[in-house]
Motif scaffolding. Structure first.
Motif, mmCIF file in Angstrom:
data_model
loop_
_atom_site.group_PDB
_atom_site.id
_atom_site.type_symbol
_atom_site.label_atom_id
_atom_site.label_comp_id
_atom_site.label_asym_id
_atom_site.label_seq_id
_atom_site.Cartn_x
_atom_site.Cartn_y
_atom_site.Cartn_z
ATOM 1 N N UNK A 94 0.826 -1.214 0.000
ATOM 2 C CA UNK A 94 0.000 0.000 0.000
ATOM 3 C C UNK A 94 0.859 1.261 0.000
ATOM 4 N N UNK A 95 1.979 1.237 0.736
ATOM 5 C CA UNK A 95 2.869 2.400 0.766
ATOM 6 C C UNK A 95 3.507 2.668 -0.586
ATOM 7 N N UNK A 96 3.909 1.608 -1.286
ATOM 8 C CA UNK A 96 4.494 1.779 -2.615
ATOM 9 C C UNK A 96 3.467 2.322 -3.600
ATOM 10 N N UNK A 97 2.237 1.854 -3.496
ATOM 11 C CA UNK A 97 1.177 2.362 -4.366
ATOM 12 C C UNK A 97 0.911 3.836 -4.101
ATOM 13 N N UNK A 148 3.706 5.884 -5.598
ATOM 14 C CA UNK A 148 3.559 5.920 -7.055
ATOM 15 C C UNK A 148 2.475 6.905 -7.465
ATOM 16 N N UNK A 149 1.353 6.904 -6.759
ATOM 17 C CA UNK A 149 0.268 7.835 -7.071
ATOM 18 C C UNK A 149 0.673 9.286 -6.851
ATOM 19 N N UNK A 150 1.363 9.549 -5.746
ATOM 20 C CA UNK A 150 1.750 10.922 -5.419
ATOM 21 C C UNK A 150 2.789 11.446 -6.411
ATOM 22 N N UNK A 151 3.758 10.620 -6.764
ATOM 23 C CA UNK A 151 4.843 11.099 -7.619
ATOM 24 C C UNK A 151 4.511 11.031 -9.097
ATOM 25 N N UNK A 152 3.490 10.322 -9.480
ATOM 26 C CA UNK A 152 3.187 10.118 -10.895
ATOM 27 C C UNK A 152 2.994 11.406 -11.675
ATOM 28 N N UNK A 153 2.181 12.291 -11.171
ATOM 29 C CA UNK A 153 1.912 13.533 -11.892
ATOM 30 C C UNK A 153 3.048 14.531 -11.842
ATOM 31 N N UNK A 154 3.880 14.434 -10.844
ATOM 32 C CA UNK A 154 4.956 15.414 -10.666
ATOM 33 C C UNK A 154 6.181 15.050 -11.498
ATOM 34 N N UNK A 202 7.092 12.165 -2.100
ATOM 35 C CA UNK A 202 6.362 10.939 -2.419
ATOM 36 C C UNK A 202 6.915 9.757 -1.633
ATOM 37 N N UNK A 203 8.229 9.709 -1.439
ATOM 38 C CA UNK A 203 8.799 8.650 -0.610
ATOM 39 C C UNK A 203 8.306 8.757 0.829
ATOM 40 N N UNK A 204 8.291 9.970 1.355
ATOM 41 C CA UNK A 204 7.794 10.185 2.705
ATOM 42 C C UNK A 204 6.324 9.803 2.842
ATOM 43 N N UNK A 205 5.520 10.161 1.845
ATOM 44 C CA UNK A 205 4.097 9.797 1.898
ATOM 45 C C UNK A 205 3.924 8.295 1.818
ATOM 46 N N UNK A 206 4.732 7.648 0.986
ATOM 47 C CA UNK A 206 4.646 6.191 0.878
ATOM 48 C C UNK A 206 5.048 5.495 2.154
ATOM 49 N N UNK A 207 6.159 5.929 2.749
ATOM 50 C CA UNK A 207 6.585 5.330 4.009
ATOM 51 C C UNK A 207 5.565 5.572 5.123
#
Length: 55
Positions: free
Chosen positions: A3-6, A9-15, A44-49
């Motif tokens: 779930x964290x990796x997803x 990926x979602x957060x960084x995709x548009x940026x 995005x890494x921070x949000x995923x973690x």
């Protein structure tokens, strides 16, 4: 995929996508553009973690 990796990926995709980067690159100079990409990746890494740790 966890779930964290997803979430990362979602957060960084548009940026970090090539189209998003091409839209911002003419507006910024090289150093602010690199800072923009760095903050996007770290955010995005921070949000995923955080999402993986909490969820």
């Amino acid at each position: 995929m966890s779930e964290g990796a997803a979430m990362a990926f979602l957060v960084s995709g548009g940026v970090v996508s090539i189209w998003g980067a091409m839209a911002i690159a003419p507006v910024l100079k090289l150093k602010p553009f690199m800072l923009y990409l760095l903050l996007a990746v770290l955010g995005s890494l921070g949000a995923g973690y955080a999402f993986g740790w909490i969820g």
